[in-house]
Design a protein around this motif. Structure first.
Motif, PDB file in Angstrom:
ATOM      1  N   ILE A  60       0.656  -1.225  -0.028  1.00 15.71           N
ATOM      2  CA  ILE A  60      -0.052   0.200   0.084  1.00 15.71           C
ATOM      3  C   ILE A  60       0.956   1.075   0.018  1.00 15.71           C
ATOM      4  O   ILE A  60       0.381   2.428  -0.450  1.00 15.71           O
ATOM      5  CB  ILE A  60      -0.976  -0.148   1.154  1.00 15.71           C
ATOM      6  CG1 ILE A  60      -2.123   0.937   1.001  1.00 15.71           C
ATOM      7  CG2 ILE A  60      -0.074   0.246   2.588  1.00 15.71           C
ATOM      8  CD1 ILE A  60      -2.990   0.888   0.275  1.00 15.71           C
ATOM      9  N   GLY A  89      -4.069  -4.023  -0.424  1.00 16.68           N
ATOM     10  CA  GLY A  89      -2.967  -3.510  -0.165  1.00 16.68           C
ATOM     11  C   GLY A  89      -2.309  -3.788   1.253  1.00 16.68           C
ATOM     12  O   GLY A  89      -3.200  -4.245   2.126  1.00 16.68           O
ATOM     13  N   ALA A 123      -7.360  -2.800   2.544  1.00 13.68           N
ATOM     14  CA  ALA A 123      -6.090  -2.865   3.047  1.00 13.68           C
ATOM     15  C   ALA A 123      -6.080  -3.546   4.146  1.00 13.68           C
ATOM     16  O   ALA A 123      -7.050  -3.608   5.029  1.00 13.68           O
ATOM     17  CB  ALA A 123      -5.439  -1.255   3.385  1.00 13.68           C
TER      18      ALA A 123
END
Length: 222
Positions: A60, A89, A123
């Motif tokens: 990320i 991510g 994420a």
């Protein structure tokens, strides 16, 4: 959600492909972990099928999305239909604030908004388990929406898969004649039905087979 993996140990990177069983909630996945090194790229296309959900992992913190773009396009080009893709991510724990993290996730969403098969951008952090529960929920949602669950499968296909699993314990490859013999024992005597079963088992990753008279079906690698 419950997440269980049938193999233990930590690895820094995957060489080739690692295969494991992954239990998410009540759904048991056959998880194929593709090595991200470029040296493996030419062979990965042989293992991409339409009956799958793909997770493309990236750092990320990285602003270069070229490798993510490569994978998204490769998945689409290598299958008959564009199967669902989740962009994940990693290293979310290294982002200084929640606002910054949300902003970076939104950048990725905007970057890949034109790819209709990209169904989710999220994420996670394996260090803190941040976002893992959300990822599992999104994975289950995408799988259910894609109708990969709940479809009827012929009992003869499952019986054939068990027979091939038994053969795989002795060696990783079999001849096409051995496959047709196993299919006949499973009740699939007509060549048309055998070919349909072979295509199905290839699509779900139970065997690897390419339409080439010079080679027979190949069981999933160890």
């Amino acid at each position: 959600d419950v997440v269980k993996v049938d193999q233990a140990g930590d690895t820094l990177s995957t060489e080739g492909i690692d295969i494991s069983n992954l239990l998410v909630g009540s759904v048991n996945f056959s998880a194929w972990d593709f090595g991200g090194q470029e040296v493996f790229y030419p062979t990965h296309t042989f293992f991409l099928t339409k009956k799958a959900v793909y997770l493309v992992l990236f750092n990320i913190l990285d602003d270069d999305f070229s490798r993510v773009e490569y994978w998204v396009r490769l998945i689409k080009a290598s299958t008959e239909h564009a199967p669902p893709v989740l962009l994940v991510g990693t290293h979310a724990d290294l982002i200084s604030s929640d606002d910054t993290l949300r902003s970076r996730v939104q950048v990725v969403r905007d970057r890949f908004s034109s790819h209709r098969n990209v169904q989710c951008v999220t994420a996670v952090s394996t260090a803190t388990s941040y976002g893992i529960a959300d990822l599992c929920n999104n994975l289950l949602r995408v799988v259910r929406d894609s109708r990969l669950l709940g479809s009827k499968v012929a009992g003869s296909y499952l019986l054939l898969e068990r027979q091939l699993e038994f053969l795989r314990q002795r060696r990783p490859t079999i001849s096409y004649t051995e496959f047709t013999d196993a299919a006949a024992k499973a009740g699939l005597e007509k060549p048309k039905n055998q070919d349909s079963a072979l295509k199905f088992l290839h699509d779900v990753g139970a065997v690897l087979h390419f339409d080439d008279s010079r080679s027979g079906p190949r069981e999933k690698p160890q």
